[in-house]
Design a protein around this motif. Structure first.
Motif, PDB file in Angstrom:
ATOM      1  N   MET A  77       0.833  -1.209   0.000  1.00  0.00           N
ATOM      2  CA  MET A  77       0.000   0.000   0.000  1.00  0.00           C
ATOM      3  C   MET A  77       0.863   1.252   0.000  1.00  0.00           C
ATOM      4  O   MET A  77       0.537   2.248  -0.657  1.00  0.00           O
ATOM      5  N   ALA A  78       1.979   1.201   0.740  1.00  0.00           N
ATOM      6  CA  ALA A  78       2.897   2.341   0.740  1.00  0.00           C
ATOM      7  C   ALA A  78       3.498   2.546  -0.648  1.00  0.00           C
ATOM      8  O   ALA A  78       3.667   3.681  -1.102  1.00  0.00           O
ATOM      9  N   GLY A  79       3.813   1.434  -1.324  1.00  0.00           N
ATOM     10  CA  GLY A  79       4.338   1.540  -2.683  1.00  0.00           C
ATOM     11  C   GLY A  79       3.341   2.178  -3.624  1.00  0.00           C
ATOM     12  O   GLY A  79       3.707   2.995  -4.484  1.00  0.00           O
ATOM     13  N   ALA A  80       2.063   1.812  -3.490  1.00  0.00           N
ATOM     14  CA  ALA A  80       1.021   2.435  -4.304  1.00  0.00           C
ATOM     15  C   ALA A  80       0.873   3.905  -3.948  1.00  0.00           C
ATOM     16  O   ALA A  80       0.731   4.766  -4.830  1.00  0.00           O
ATOM     17  N   SER A  81       0.936   4.217  -2.647  1.00  0.00           N
ATOM     18  CA  SER A  81       0.808   5.614  -2.193  1.00  0.00           C
ATOM     19  C   SER A  81       1.962   6.468  -2.707  1.00  0.00           C
ATOM     20  O   SER A  81       1.784   7.659  -2.971  1.00  0.00           O
ATOM     21  N   ALA A  82       3.134   5.859  -2.849  1.00  0.00           N
ATOM     22  CA  ALA A  82       4.297   6.594  -3.331  1.00  0.00           C
ATOM     23  C   ALA A  82       4.156   7.029  -4.779  1.00  0.00           C
ATOM     24  O   ALA A  82       4.912   7.882  -5.254  1.00  0.00           O
ATOM     25  N   MET A  83       3.187   6.480  -5.495  1.00  0.00           N
ATOM     26  CA  MET A  83       3.023   6.798  -6.910  1.00  0.00           C
ATOM     27  C   MET A  83       2.179   8.046  -7.141  1.00  0.00           C
ATOM     28  O   MET A  83       1.944   8.437  -8.290  1.00  0.00           O
TER      29      MET A  83
END
Length: 296
Positions: A171-177
């Motif tokens: 989820m953090a990886g998606a948020s980083a986008m």
């Protein structure tokens, strides 16, 4: 990073995350509660509100909270407002269904098992009221819900801790986008990464305090209405668990940074290995090889 240090960093980072997140949460909660109050006598309408409105809003708040932690850690650029909704939709469509499935599996199984061991007739009474055809049905349902044993919520909370630990970095990886130049993270990037650290934080700040609170309210016989009977103290309980969520989101941001470092180190090691492999190869004298072919 050993767990003690990871937990300490998560607790420290939770403070700026809370300062960033709680005002947004307060405004959102006020709006949702206002609409919920308008549907006070409409049980079906309240359930539709939870499914169609609350879940997307909670997903957006989760993305914002994790982004807040990553911004403090400088592992992401400033947010691109235009991409926030796209990232939220991505999390809502991919991560949230898995989280809900895991929570329901743990929650339903623990609730059914709990009812079998408790044998207090609650399940039969709830089924009887749910089958009523009366305009007072919503009143009876709310009344029986207040008698729900709080201990049976522990399975749902534990399921959320498991789901968060498995999905936190992803989820953090998606948020980083949600930035102007997003990283190239695929859909399942970070899935299960740093599971032990994230699960440990969730247990320490969320699950264990919940269980201790149940025993403080009366143990296995504590009912949901006992929380309402706390008076003004129930607001303190709510504030604590909101802060606990901030600590968990902060841990996801830290775990994201650690995963990035691990991937960078692995990529660097692969490049160095390839460079070493090429260096070990014997050099070919192209001029001599050409002359040899010409002689033939």
């Amino acid at each position: 990073m050993w767990f003690g240090k990871f937990l300490f960093k998560s607790l420290m980072l939770s403070l700026p995350v809370a300062l960033f997140w709680l005002p947004v949460l307060g405004i959102t909660a006020y709006g949702v509660s206002t609409v919920y109050a308008l549907l006070e006598d409409e049980f079906i309408g309240q359930m539709m509100l939870l499914v169609l409105f609350v879940l997307p809003v909670l997903t957006l708040l989760t993305v914002l909270a994790i982004r807040g932690g990553m911004t403090v850690l400088n592992v992401t650029d400033g947010s691109d407002i235009a991409k926030i909704m796209g990232v939220t939709t991505r999390v809502l469509l991919f991560h949230v269904p898995f989280i809900v499935i895991i929570i329901v599996l743990f929650g339903v199984s623990s609730t059914i098992t709990g009812f079998k061991f408790m044998d207090n007739g609650y399940a039969e009474e709830f089924s009887r009221i749910a089958g009523l055809r009366s305009k007072f049905q919503s009143f009876f349902i709310k009344d029986i819900m207040m008698k729900f044993p709080i201990i049976l919520f522990s399975g749902w909370i534990f399921g959320y801790c498991i789901a968060f630990a498995g999905m936190g970095v992803s989820m953090a990886g998606a948020s980083a986008m949600a930035v102007a130049k997003p990283p190239n993270h695929h859909q399942i990037w970070g899935l299960g990464a740093q599971f032990g650290n994230l699960f440990g934080v969730a247990l320490v700040v969320f699950f264990v305090p919940f269980v201790l609170g149940i025993f403080a309210l009366g143990g296995l016989n504590a009912e949901l209405k006992a929380i309402l009977d706390l008076g003004v103290y129930k607001y303190g309980v709510a504030v604590y668990f909101l802060w606990a969520l901030c600590a968990m989101y902060a841990s996801a941001a830290i775990a994201y940074g650690m995963t990035l470092e691990t991937e960078d180190a692995r990529h660097t090691a692969e490049l160095e290995a390839m460079a070493g492999l090429h260096a070990d190869r014997p050099k070919v004298d192209l001029a001599a090889l050409r002359k040899e072919r010409m002689k033939k």
